[in-house]
Design an enzyme around this catalytic site. Structure first.
Site, PDB file in Angstrom:
ATOM      1  N   CYS A  33       0.815  -1.215   0.000  1.00 47.32           N
ATOM      2  CA  CYS A  33       0.000   0.000   0.000  1.00 47.32           C
ATOM      3  C   CYS A  33       0.852   1.269   0.000  1.00 47.32           C
ATOM      4  O   CYS A  33       1.782   1.385   0.795  1.00 47.32           O
ATOM      5  CB  CYS A  33      -0.854  -0.038   1.254  1.00 47.32           C
ATOM      6  SG  CYS A  33      -1.902   1.374   1.416  1.00 47.32           S
ATOM      7  N   ARG A  68     -12.418   0.260  -6.042  1.00 43.02           N
ATOM      8  CA  ARG A  68     -12.015   0.218  -4.640  1.00 43.02           C
ATOM      9  C   ARG A  68     -11.647   1.607  -4.114  1.00 43.02           C
ATOM     10  O   ARG A  68     -11.721   1.876  -2.923  1.00 43.02           O
ATOM     11  CB  ARG A  68     -10.830  -0.733  -4.506  1.00 43.02           C
ATOM     12  CG  ARG A  68     -10.452  -1.041  -3.094  1.00 43.02           C
ATOM     13  CD  ARG A  68      -9.473  -2.194  -3.023  1.00 43.02           C
ATOM     14  NE  ARG A  68      -9.369  -2.633  -1.657  1.00 43.02           N
ATOM     15  CZ  ARG A  68      -8.531  -2.097  -0.775  1.00 43.02           C
ATOM     16  NH1 ARG A  68      -7.711  -1.150  -1.136  1.00 43.02           N
ATOM     17  NH2 ARG A  68      -8.514  -2.525   0.462  1.00 43.02           N
TER      18      ARG A  68
HETATM   19  P1  IMP Z   1      -1.041  -7.073   3.686  1.00 43.87           P
HETATM   20  O1  IMP Z   1      -1.598  -8.254   4.419  1.00 43.87           O
HETATM   21  O2  IMP Z   1      -0.150  -6.226   4.541  1.00 43.87           O
HETATM   22  O3  IMP Z   1      -0.391  -7.460   2.396  1.00 43.87           O
HETATM   23  O4  IMP Z   1      -2.279  -6.128   3.325  1.00 43.87           O
HETATM   24  C1  IMP Z   1      -3.391  -6.577   2.594  1.00 43.87           C
HETATM   25  C2  IMP Z   1      -4.448  -5.490   2.602  1.00 43.87           C
HETATM   26  O5  IMP Z   1      -3.958  -4.312   1.942  1.00 43.87           O
HETATM   27  C3  IMP Z   1      -5.710  -5.821   1.824  1.00 43.87           C
HETATM   28  O6  IMP Z   1      -6.611  -6.625   2.527  1.00 43.87           O
HETATM   29  C4  IMP Z   1      -6.288  -4.442   1.541  1.00 43.87           C
HETATM   30  O7  IMP Z   1      -7.013  -3.924   2.609  1.00 43.87           O
HETATM   31  C5  IMP Z   1      -5.056  -3.596   1.378  1.00 43.87           C
HETATM   32  N1  IMP Z   1      -4.721  -3.357  -0.042  1.00 43.87           N
HETATM   33  C6  IMP Z   1      -4.794  -4.200  -1.097  1.00 43.87           C
HETATM   34  N2  IMP Z   1      -4.335  -3.630  -2.230  1.00 43.87           N
HETATM   35  C7  IMP Z   1      -3.968  -2.381  -1.883  1.00 43.87           C
HETATM   36  C8  IMP Z   1      -3.418  -1.304  -2.621  1.00 43.87           C
HETATM   37  O8  IMP Z   1      -3.111  -1.377  -3.810  1.00 43.87           O
HETATM   38  N3  IMP Z   1      -3.216  -0.141  -1.927  1.00 43.87           N
HETATM   39  C9  IMP Z   1      -3.524  -0.029  -0.593  1.00 43.87           C
HETATM   40  N4  IMP Z   1      -3.993  -1.037   0.139  1.00 43.87           N
HETATM   41  C10 IMP Z   1      -4.229  -2.205  -0.499  1.00 43.87           C
END
Ligand code: IMP
Length: 506
Positions: free
Chosen positions: A319, A418
């Site tokens: 993100c 989104r």
């Molecule tokens: P991770 O487990 O830290 O990889 O975060 C996953 C979460 O990041 C997802 O469930 C979303 O809420 C969020 N997310 C997914 N794609 C994006 C993006 O492109 N930008 C910002 N947040 C994202």
């Protein structure tokens, strides 16, 4: 005048749990990780509970039907990504619901024209060594043979050699009819000393493969998430634009629960979506909403009928929202604030609305921290993207196996809904996520087992045999930056890359 929060927003890494008294009764084998998935009234059972507190992120690189089956087998739940056509998403949901445990629809299929070089590539990408050969190279084509490692000898064969010349042909295979039960299939596998058994329809088209190991693992998974008809449970992502078409299709396909997938949930767009669902389905369709990061956001979505509420803006590994837009909040602080709001809501209304910490879990112990801070379960993207079961191919980068992992806000995903703030805009003006690699980590089951054994062990250190007990008893302390350094191996020279150093980030 602008409002200032008094405290800095903190992340999971800034906290530790201080152990409490553990009685001799408090051992990991006795810990239950069961947790409510959707809201319920005081004293009542939730309509759906998870058997482990983990759900997989609503992302192209994470949650397809294969991931959903693997995670439901272990007691969690996937939310199939919504950034695809309504038909494709509904088809994925339908495949999970029609999946028969132990009956595999192959995703590594060959045609007689496939070359040995392509077989090796497919093996590398999917990790599968048993590949059916069908007339048209699809999972449902007429069965012509099977290729396993025993069929080719690299030292003697050219990469151009065609599958037709070295496969084990259909007439030499032992096969069984498509309606064979798992028990019968397993007997045939043992009687003939097979590793896999193809099940075929009357016209000899391939229906399933049954593997010796799958039958065993089926018996080993007492936590499976099954519906009343013994089908795997699955969730699905929706957006705030096309819900009038998407929701009916997903409900028809058998989705057990939906979730509005948005980077920012404190909005009229979420309200309209929730209202539309309640108007058309009452409370029969379960739907979560989010993401929010404070009390006000929680209360807004609670008031408009969300069945669970997701927390997190800007903490995801892929993100870049905070950099791009300057919005967000440290994940730990957001969870603590929203958990208080959830408890306050419960006191006021007698309605318990589960909350979900979404994004930013880097180490396994972050899951325990999120639960201790009040989260009922966690949503993970990067964590699951690393496994065999995630949708992306395995690739070799600088000599190491990697899996691709890209954000829904990256231009690769093109999930503009989104990040939509209404109006007529139909494409993203800027990216909120990146395209990346994550270290390949093997099978979901092995990793989830390890992660949860750590969670259970810590829970016992805190004297807790259940998640509510952990939330009640947990003592959390903020750590100073020097004590963070002290937390890893330090002041020693490591002999090799220890598996105990940052093991979940590889
Ligand atoms: P991770 O487990 O830290 O990889 O975060 C996953 C979460 O990041 C997802 O469930 C979303 O809420 C969020 N997310 C997914 N794609 C994006 C993006 O492109 N930008 C910002 N947040 C994202």
């Amino acid at each position: 005048m602008a409002f200032y929060f008094d405290e800095p927003a903190r992340t999971f890494n800034e906290y530790l749990l201080v152990p409490g008294y553990s009685s001799s009764e408090c051992i990991p084998e006795k810990v239950s990780l069961k947790t409510p998935l959707v809201k319920h009234k005081k004293g009542e059972e939730p309509a759906i509970s998870l058997n482990i507190p983990m759900v997989s992120a609503i992302m192209q690189a994470v949650s397809d039907d294969k991931m959903a089956i693997a995670l439901a087998t272990q007691g969690g739940l996937s939310f199939i990504y919504g950034s695809q056509t309504v038909e494709d998403e509904a088809a994925m949901v339908a495949r999970v619901k029609s999946h028969k445990a132990g009956f595999v629809v192959s995703d590594a299929n060959l045609s007689p024209e496939t070359t040995l070089g392509e077989v090796l590539e497919l093996r590398e990408a999917t990790g599968h060594s048993t590949m059916p050969v069908t007339e048209d190279g699809t999972a449902a084509g007429k069965l012509l043979g099977i290729v396993t490692e025993r069929d080719y000898r690299l030292s003697r064969m050219g990469l151009e050699e065609k599958v037709a010349t070295f496969m084990t042909p259909r007439e030499k295979l032992i096969v069984a009819p498509a309606d064979t039960s798992l028990r019968e299939a397993n007997d045939i596998i043992w009687d003939h000393k097979l590793n896999s058994l193809p099940l075929v329809n009357a016209d000899d088209s391939l229906a399933y493969l049954v593997f010796r190991k799958d039958y065993d693992s089926h018996k080993e998974n007492p936590l499976e998430m099954l519906d009343a008809e013994k089908r795997y449970m699955v969730g699905a992502g929706i957006n705030t634009r096309d819900y009038a078409e998407r929701v009916p299709a997903l409900v028809e396909a058998g989705a057990d629960v939906l979730c509005i997938d948005s980077s920012e949930g404190y909005s009229d767009w979420q309200r309209f979506t929730l209202e539309w669902i309640r108007e058309h389905y009452g409370n029969t369709v379960k739907v979560g909403a989010g993401n929010v990061v404070d009390r006000e956001g929680f209360r807004f979505l609670a008031k408009h009928g969300a069945d669970f509420i997701k927390i997190g803006i800007g903490g995801g590994s892929i993100c870049i929202t905070r950099e791009q837009k300057g919005i967000g909040r440290g994940q730990a602080t957001a969870v603590i604030d929203v958990a208080r709001a959830r408890d306050e809501w419960f006191e006021e209304t007698g309605e318990y609305i589960p909350i979900v910490s979404d994004g930013g879990i880097v180490y396994d112990h972050h899951i325990t921290l999120a639960l201790a801070m009040g989260s009922d379960y966690v949503m993970l993207g990067r964590y699951f993207a690393r496994f065999d079961e995630s949708p992306s191919n395995r690739v070799t980068v600088n000599g190491s196996y990697m899996k691709e992992y890209w954000g829904e806000g990256s231009s690769r995903a093109r999930n503009w809904q989104r990040y939509d703030l209404g109006g007529t805009k139909k494409k993203m003006a800027f990216e909120e996520g990146v395209d990346s690699y994550v270290p390949y980590a093997g099978s979901l089951k092995d990793n989830v087992d390890t992660t949860l054994s750590k969670v259970k062990s810590t829970m016992c250190n805190c004297g807790a045999l259940s998640i509510p007990e952990l939330q009640d008893k947990a003592k959390l302390t903020v750590v100073s930056s020097t004590s963070i350094t002290e937390g890893g191996a330090h002041d020693v020279m490591l002999k090799d890359k220890s598996p105990y150093v940052g093991n979940t980030i590889g």
